[in-house]
Design a protein around this motif. Sequence first.
Motif, PDB file in Angstrom:
ATOM      1  N   PHE A   1       0.827  -1.210   0.000  1.00  0.00           N
ATOM      2  CA  PHE A   1       0.000   0.000   0.000  1.00  0.00           C
ATOM      3  C   PHE A   1       0.863   1.264   0.000  1.00  0.00           C
ATOM      4  CE2 PHE A   1      -4.327  -1.546   0.921  1.00  0.00           C
ATOM      5  CZ  PHE A   1      -4.061  -2.867   1.212  1.00  0.00           C
ATOM      6  N   ASP A   2       0.290   2.362  -0.519  1.00  0.00           N
ATOM      7  CA  ASP A   2       0.873   3.693  -0.384  1.00  0.00           C
ATOM      8  C   ASP A   2       0.416   4.278   0.945  1.00  0.00           C
ATOM      9  OD1 ASP A   2       0.078   3.941  -3.766  1.00  0.00           O
ATOM     10  OD2 ASP A   2       2.130   4.085  -3.012  1.00  0.00           O
ATOM     11  N   VAL A   3       1.303   5.059   1.590  1.00  0.00           N
ATOM     12  CA  VAL A   3       0.904   5.762   2.823  1.00  0.00           C
ATOM     13  C   VAL A   3       1.496   7.158   2.830  1.00  0.00           C
ATOM     14  CG1 VAL A   3       0.534   3.782   4.365  1.00  0.00           C
ATOM     15  CG2 VAL A   3       2.838   4.612   3.999  1.00  0.00           C
ATOM     16  N   GLY A   4       0.622   8.161   2.815  1.00  0.00           N
ATOM     17  CA  GLY A   4       1.053   9.551   2.994  1.00  0.00           C
ATOM     18  C   GLY A   4       2.002  10.072   1.931  1.00  0.00           C
ATOM     19  N   GLU A   5       2.647  11.197   2.272  1.00  0.00           N
ATOM     20  CA  GLU A   5       3.579  11.832   1.344  1.00  0.00           C
ATOM     21  C   GLU A   5       4.919  11.108   1.338  1.00  0.00           C
ATOM     22  OE1 GLU A   5       1.979  16.410   1.020  1.00  0.00           O
ATOM     23  OE2 GLU A   5       3.915  16.021   2.004  1.00  0.00           O
TER      24      GLU A   5
ATOM     25  N   PRO B   1       0.332 -10.808   4.057  1.00  0.00           N
ATOM     26  CA  PRO B   1       0.906  -9.593   4.638  1.00  0.00           C
ATOM     27  C   PRO B   1       0.574  -8.332   3.843  1.00  0.00           C
ATOM     28  CG  PRO B   1       2.615 -10.909   3.594  1.00  0.00           C
ATOM     29  CD  PRO B   1       1.366 -11.733   3.595  1.00  0.00           C
ATOM     30  N   CYS B   2       0.273  -7.261   4.566  1.00  0.00           N
ATOM     31  CA  CYS B   2       0.113  -5.926   3.974  1.00  0.00           C
ATOM     32  C   CYS B   2       1.392  -5.149   4.280  1.00  0.00           C
ATOM     33  CB  CYS B   2      -1.085  -5.201   4.586  1.00  0.00           C
ATOM     34  SG  CYS B   2      -2.664  -5.989   4.263  1.00  0.00           S
ATOM     35  N   MET B   3       2.007  -4.603   3.248  1.00  0.00           N
ATOM     36  CA  MET B   3       3.297  -3.929   3.404  1.00  0.00           C
ATOM     37  C   MET B   3       3.167  -2.452   3.049  1.00  0.00           C
ATOM     38  SD  MET B   3       5.220  -6.582   4.186  1.00  0.00           S
ATOM     39  CE  MET B   3       6.887  -5.973   3.970  1.00  0.00           C
ATOM     40  N   TRP B   4       3.945  -1.615   3.730  1.00  0.00           N
ATOM     41  CA  TRP B   4       4.091  -0.207   3.365  1.00  0.00           C
ATOM     42  C   TRP B   4       5.288   0.351   4.130  1.00  0.00           C
ATOM     43  CZ3 TRP B   4      -0.433  -1.734   6.005  1.00  0.00           C
ATOM     44  CH2 TRP B   4      -0.456  -1.410   7.378  1.00  0.00           C
ATOM     45  N   LYS B   5       5.724   1.524   3.705  1.00  0.00           N
ATOM     46  CA  LYS B   5       6.837   2.187   4.382  1.00  0.00           C
ATOM     47  C   LYS B   5       6.625   3.684   4.308  1.00  0.00           C
ATOM     48  CE  LYS B   5      10.805   1.983   6.551  1.00  0.00           C
ATOM     49  NZ  LYS B   5      10.965   1.283   7.832  1.00  0.00           N
ATOM     50  N   GLU B   6       6.590   4.314   5.469  1.00  0.00           N
ATOM     51  CA  GLU B   6       6.413   5.760   5.523  1.00  0.00           C
ATOM     52  C   GLU B   6       7.480   6.461   4.684  1.00  0.00           C
ATOM     53  OE1 GLU B   6       4.101   7.544   6.882  1.00  0.00           O
ATOM     54  OE2 GLU B   6       3.022   6.050   8.090  1.00  0.00           O
TER      55      GLU B   6
ATOM     56  N   PHE C   1       7.664   6.449   1.423  1.00  0.00           N
ATOM     57  CA  PHE C   1       7.889   5.796   0.138  1.00  0.00           C
ATOM     58  C   PHE C   1       6.563   5.323  -0.447  1.00  0.00           C
ATOM     59  CE2 PHE C   1      12.471   5.573   0.294  1.00  0.00           C
ATOM     60  CZ  PHE C   1      12.748   5.614   1.654  1.00  0.00           C
ATOM     61  N   GLU C   2       6.542   5.171  -1.769  1.00  0.00           N
ATOM     62  CA  GLU C   2       5.357   4.666  -2.448  1.00  0.00           C
ATOM     63  C   GLU C   2       5.390   3.151  -2.540  1.00  0.00           C
ATOM     64  OE1 GLU C   2       3.974   6.948  -5.955  1.00  0.00           O
ATOM     65  OE2 GLU C   2       5.708   8.218  -5.600  1.00  0.00           O
ATOM     66  N   ALA C   3       4.246   2.587  -2.898  1.00  0.00           N
ATOM     67  CA  ALA C   3       4.166   1.140  -3.072  1.00  0.00           C
ATOM     68  C   ALA C   3       5.180   0.668  -4.113  1.00  0.00           C
ATOM     69  CB  ALA C   3       2.754   0.736  -3.490  1.00  0.00           C
ATOM     70  N   ASP C   4       5.374   1.492  -5.176  1.00  0.00           N
ATOM     71  CA  ASP C   4       6.347   1.151  -6.225  1.00  0.00           C
ATOM     72  C   ASP C   4       7.719   0.896  -5.609  1.00  0.00           C
ATOM     73  OD1 ASP C   4       5.106   3.293  -8.828  1.00  0.00           O
ATOM     74  OD2 ASP C   4       4.285   3.054  -6.833  1.00  0.00           O
ATOM     75  N   ASP C   5       8.112   1.758  -4.674  1.00  0.00           N
ATOM     76  CA  ASP C   5       9.436   1.655  -4.068  1.00  0.00           C
ATOM     77  C   ASP C   5       9.568   0.402  -3.215  1.00  0.00           C
ATOM     78  OD1 ASP C   5       8.914   5.114  -3.438  1.00  0.00           O
ATOM     79  OD2 ASP C   5      10.012   4.263  -5.131  1.00  0.00           O
ATOM     80  N   VAL C   6       8.542   0.138  -2.428  1.00  0.00           N
ATOM     81  CA  VAL C   6       8.568  -1.048  -1.568  1.00  0.00           C
ATOM     82  C   VAL C   6       8.601  -2.317  -2.422  1.00  0.00           C
ATOM     83  CG1 VAL C   6       7.311  -2.354   0.193  1.00  0.00           C
ATOM     84  CG2 VAL C   6       7.381   0.152   0.307  1.00  0.00           C
TER      85      VAL C   6
END
Length: 941
Positions: A65-69, A107-112, A114-119
Amino acid sequence: MTTQNCDKKLFLLDAYALIFRAYYAFIKNPRVNSKGINTSAIFGFINTLFDLMKREKPTHLAVVFDVGETFRHKEYSEYKANREETPEAIRIAVPYIQKILEALEIPCMWKEGFEADDVIGTLAKKAEKEGYTTYMMTSDKDYAQLVSEKIFVYKPATRGNDIEIWDIEKVKEKFEVEEPAQVIDFLGMMGDSVDNIPGIPGVGEKTAKQFIKEYGSMENLFSHASELKGKMKEKIEANQEIGLLSKRLATIETEVPIEFHYENFTVDKPNEEKVVELFEELEFRNMIVNFKKTYNLISEKEITAGTSNKKNSDSAQKSLFDSVQEDNANIEESDHWKTLENTEHFYQLVDTPTAIKLLKQKLLKQKVVCFDTETTSTNSLEAELVGISFSYEKGKGYYVPLDPDDKQKTNEILDVLLSFFNSEEIVKVGQNLKYDCKVLRRYNVEVKGTLFDTMIAHYLINPDGRHGMDIMAETLLQYKPLSIETLIGKKGKNQKLFSTVPLEQQKEYAVEDSDITLQLKEKLQPQLEKDNLKKLFEEIEMPLMKVLADMEWEGINLDLHALKEMSKELDTNLSHLEKEIFTQAGEEFNINSPKQLGDIIFDKLKLGNKPKKTKTGQYATGEDVLLKLAHKHKIIDQLLEYRQLQKLKNTYVDALPNEVNPQTGRVHTTFAQTVAATGRLASNNPNLQNIPIRTSRGQEVRKAFVAKDAQHKIISADYSQIELRIIAAMSKDPAMIQSFNEGEDFHRSTASKVFHVPMGEVSREQRSHAKTVNFGIIYGVSSFGLSEQTGLSRSESKQLIDAYYEAYPLLKQYMMEQVEIARKNGYVETLLGRRRYLPDIQSANSIVRSHAERNAVNAPIQGTAADIIKIAMIQIHQQMIEKKMHTKLLLQVHDELVFDSPDEEIEEASSLIKNTMEAAIQIEVPLLVEVGVGKNWLEAH
């Protein structure tokens, strides 16, 4: 020889790309339930997910997922500024989707930041290094820049079209580039209105493609801007800064601080109750049937109910857009699961001396008995018994509780039951019996007689499936076993806490295991016969299980002093290399910092014409990048050696001492029979099959694996070119057979044929190329792949492959026949009947299909090699027992066996080992085994 593992298939889903796509698919006829919730996005996304799982059967899966800026917003405040506000229906949908994924154990993945593309990009690259084939499921074209030999874009089906998979050639064709990385330059030049990436003014798709063809990169375009004419020249010269910014914005970051731990991504058993609860809340009644079909949790009655009306069918063959609407008819779902609560059973607690004696008498009268141990640990060398359950009739069973803190009493009870375990007449059934046998061995109890392991039986029948008792019970018996979580509140069966559970609950849980395992045996045994796997099961896999138990029990001796000295030596080497690197660089810097290293290599030393950069703007400094620069400066070889030694120290030299068992002082690996679909064994905790061998420094680690004492030696026995000999025999190619039968250097012989030179005039380089194609041909090497490995051009590589097939014409014919056999039967077989099912062989997608075609050729060869060494292990083990020898088999490393032998047995053992291995199976060419003896593994190899 390193072989490509084709079984590890990771799917990474771009959550929002698929959620938006699903939402707009229903935009004209939105799905709204009785509570007024627009469920279009949820339904469409989950339907797509289930469709994927049924089509592709991923072994590993995650949704990102995408999260925030992100860092892009900080660099360019207008990034994605023109996007409309997220529809309310999607904002409502996302929490539901995440709850469903959690219940599905996905699993649901994300990283503050960064975009989903990056992860996804980072995980894909990390997984690639671990040998995984990764599919990035998205409709976003930006992902094309990440495509490699093992990373693909998996585009979902669109109306009227099937799914589309982009490989390297597809990306090159679609974007008219020479390599996928140039997609970044393409996107940067033309910009992206969706993400509000400006691009270079006046440059559209056509112009961007033309610039890529002429200049290769944006930077090179700018350096040649003076060659352009008119307004285009002015625009290029005036907008270099905005162009480079656009390229940075379009670059997918592949160094996000996130780890790829493969065990967290496995496709696991879902929380069925929670999934059904959520679907009922959303009024997805037919989706419940789809869910159960996807996870093989459905009864015949439900299948009929779910498919009787074609309009309501959630068929795996239909895309999301082919079944836009699901009928909302209220279908009553019956409770189809059999459980302990609704199944008649009689489970008895046996906890008095008299009752235990009576149980023994009952057991001794049976022909087949299933037993299972309950313990305090998953480590069989440390586990204490908590209890043993028995069952010899469906729905009936007995539980003998044991006190893990009172070993004397436990031994007294086991003495009473010893005649059962020692009986040669009674067939003992169990799930993962090797573990139980090793646990009982700690109490001096030997399990004798014929054994039937349901886990191994299921593995032979369905090698690509999961073989846990719970999943087998659900799919084969429509039975849902008790969950250990309900007893102890934690995952994992063998935990210390189990001994604190009330005896009545222990009994129910433990006896159910034996009862269900016995029922599974009754299902699996006829299937083994039907699939002609009975002989493989009874004569190879089950006898091998006993051999492996002895190997694991024995362990291997480790010279801790040698490793400590090696660690010191590596520290010295690394320190010396560090100084040399600093000298070459002209300054000190952090060698492990990609940014600082990149600045030294590319800015200061000016190595490389068009250095790649990551999305954060720093230079790429991976091994692949450094290898291409190796000839340009001495510092590159030093850096590569530094990394190699650092990995050697951290991964092996410093890590192996921690694996020594404190009780035995030896290292005890565990060999898994049911992991690799090809039939190969796997080693873990620790993995002793990946001890380095390719480099001289890596080989030094083998020095630390030593004989038991000064009166023993290590014996290493290794099959020579076994897979090439097998393919010669299976293809019946006369030229290959003749070469092996006459004892020729096969690589030199091949070089002579393909390069059309006499044997005596074959150069070292020609032999090397022939060796590469000899081994590569088994795995379907392409001209591109051969070119990468040999340094030959693609046309030269193609000529070499064509010449190879001309030299060995029946080999080419055999490979084609194997593919046809797979198409006809759906599987291929080893010489001993081991099957590898290839459902993708009929795929309409050429990439998926070609992958299966390669396996159709490779699996029988690799599987036959695995079968042969297993036969040798069984025969050697048995002969050494009969001869009362003290030589012990310690390790199996694919084509190699490692023994510990007393000095007085060395000659006899070496002869026995070599002769047995070479005679394990009779084929058209001789099997050749090289035997070595030494004080340590390296000296013996």
